[in-house]
Design a protein around this motif. Sequence first.
Motif, PDB file in Angstrom:
ATOM      1  N   CYS A 231      -4.353   7.418  -0.528  1.00  0.00           N
ATOM      2  CA  CYS A 231      -5.644   8.053  -0.824  1.00  0.00           C
ATOM      3  C   CYS A 231      -6.659   6.960  -1.142  1.00  0.00           C
ATOM      4  O   CYS A 231      -6.320   5.921  -1.714  1.00  0.00           O
ATOM      5  CB  CYS A 231      -5.542   9.066  -1.957  1.00  0.00           C
TER       6      CYS A 231
ATOM      7  N   ASN B 200      -0.832  10.501  -8.201  1.00  0.00           N
ATOM      8  CA  ASN B 200      -0.930  10.713  -9.657  1.00  0.00           C
ATOM      9  C   ASN B 200      -1.653   9.557 -10.336  1.00  0.00           C
ATOM     10  O   ASN B 200      -2.455   9.769 -11.248  1.00  0.00           O
ATOM     11  CB  ASN B 200       0.468  10.885 -10.253  1.00  0.00           C
TER      12      ASN B 200
ATOM     13  N   CYS C 251      -3.876   7.695  -8.918  1.00  0.00           N
ATOM     14  CA  CYS C 251      -5.286   7.833  -8.525  1.00  0.00           C
ATOM     15  C   CYS C 251      -6.015   8.778  -9.465  1.00  0.00           C
ATOM     16  O   CYS C 251      -7.121   8.477  -9.936  1.00  0.00           O
ATOM     17  CB  CYS C 251      -5.367   8.335  -7.084  1.00  0.00           C
ATOM     18  N   GLN C 252      -5.398   9.903  -9.767  1.00  0.00           N
ATOM     19  CA  GLN C 252      -6.026  10.871 -10.670  1.00  0.00           C
ATOM     20  C   GLN C 252      -6.164  10.299 -12.082  1.00  0.00           C
ATOM     21  O   GLN C 252      -7.190  10.504 -12.745  1.00  0.00           O
ATOM     22  CB  GLN C 252      -5.199  12.155 -10.703  1.00  0.00           C
ATOM     23  N   THR C 253      -5.139   9.581 -12.527  1.00  0.00           N
ATOM     24  CA  THR C 253      -5.188   8.997 -13.872  1.00  0.00           C
ATOM     25  C   THR C 253      -6.332   7.998 -14.003  1.00  0.00           C
ATOM     26  O   THR C 253      -7.102   8.027 -14.980  1.00  0.00           O
ATOM     27  CB  THR C 253      -3.845   8.304 -14.197  1.00  0.00           C
TER      28      THR C 253
ATOM     29  N   THR D 295      -9.097   7.543 -12.006  1.00  0.00           N
ATOM     30  CA  THR D 295     -10.442   8.104 -11.810  1.00  0.00           C
ATOM     31  C   THR D 295     -10.867   8.963 -12.993  1.00  0.00           C
ATOM     32  O   THR D 295     -12.047   8.943 -13.399  1.00  0.00           O
ATOM     33  CB  THR D 295     -10.498   8.933 -10.510  1.00  0.00           C
ATOM     34  N   ASN D 296      -9.952   9.715 -13.567  1.00  0.00           N
ATOM     35  CA  ASN D 296     -10.288  10.523 -14.754  1.00  0.00           C
ATOM     36  C   ASN D 296     -10.647   9.631 -15.934  1.00  0.00           C
ATOM     37  O   ASN D 296     -11.585   9.925 -16.693  1.00  0.00           O
ATOM     38  CB  ASN D 296      -9.117  11.436 -15.125  1.00  0.00           C
TER      39      ASN D 296
ATOM     40  N   PRO E  68     -11.120  11.930  -3.781  1.00  0.00           N
ATOM     41  CA  PRO E  68     -10.118  11.176  -3.009  1.00  0.00           C
ATOM     42  C   PRO E  68     -10.079  11.598  -1.533  1.00  0.00           C
ATOM     43  O   PRO E  68     -10.173  12.789  -1.220  1.00  0.00           O
ATOM     44  CB  PRO E  68      -8.801  11.511  -3.708  1.00  0.00           C
TER      45      PRO E  68
ATOM     46  N   THR F 240      -9.485  21.910  -3.630  1.00  0.00           N
ATOM     47  CA  THR F 240      -8.749  21.209  -4.667  1.00  0.00           C
ATOM     48  C   THR F 240      -7.966  20.059  -4.030  1.00  0.00           C
ATOM     49  O   THR F 240      -7.860  19.963  -2.804  1.00  0.00           O
ATOM     50  CB  THR F 240      -7.778  22.160  -5.379  1.00  0.00           C
ATOM     51  N   ILE F 241      -7.400  19.184  -4.875  1.00  0.00           N
ATOM     52  CA  ILE F 241      -6.612  18.062  -4.355  1.00  0.00           C
ATOM     53  C   ILE F 241      -5.390  18.546  -3.567  1.00  0.00           C
ATOM     54  O   ILE F 241      -5.129  18.046  -2.468  1.00  0.00           O
ATOM     55  CB  ILE F 241      -6.208  17.118  -5.508  1.00  0.00           C
TER      56      ILE F 241
END
Length: 255
Positions: A61, A129, A131-133, A135-136, A151, A220-221
């Motif tokens: 991603c 996972n 990536c989400q961590t 960026t958040n 993403p 959504t993702i």
Amino acid sequence: MSSYRPAKVFASISNKPHSNSAKQSKKLENEETKQVTEKVVRENEIQVTASGDLCLRPDRCRVNIAISSSKENVQDVKNSVLRRLDYVVQTLHNQQVKDADITISKVLRKEDRYCYMDSVVTVVFVDVNKCQTVTNFLAEKLDETVKISFPEFFHSGPKLETLRKQACLKAVTNAKQKAQDIAKLLGHSLGRAIMVREEAVEEWDGAPDGTSPDSDGPMTIPQKMDQATVNVCAKVFACFEMKLKEKSKQAAVKT
């Protein structure tokens, strides 16, 4: 005047064939034997077609992190952007993101009395996972001058190539199993493969079950990952030898 006496001629007919005739006869015999053999081989073949279907969710991603600022002084605008840029890069390193997966661009320009600077950090993640961590975390810690894109999911080249090969191998496996079932049904066994040919390979993106997301609202993702999933269908033609029983072999040769 002496009487006429005709000459006597003696001749014999030999049963020994001429050398050329013997060669022709042998050639005809070989061709007949070959035709009988080829007929048996053709009758003892099983020809089947089969397909192999596989799908693969994206393994990569990509995210763009844009940093912008405007100041009256060039050094001030550079300091403002670079301070945030260093924070972003350090955060990525803390999450074990490799430098090879980070690309940075910087643009500085002047308009009227102000100086503008834009910097974009493009990051490729191999873990969704993570990536989400990341960026958040950045969205929480940085102000509105930092914009984080949604993403973008895709596949690496080696993964796609492996997927195509596996789909083809699955099709061949299905073809062999199909031929084995046919031979067993006829009371025989399956022999060696005579020929295997890949007929076609089809690829398309989308959820394996064919569903599409609702048009209302952003995806959504999980929905984005479903739409980026690659589906591969490989079709093959295969020809196998069928091992006949002893009685069946003798009957085939007689015919």
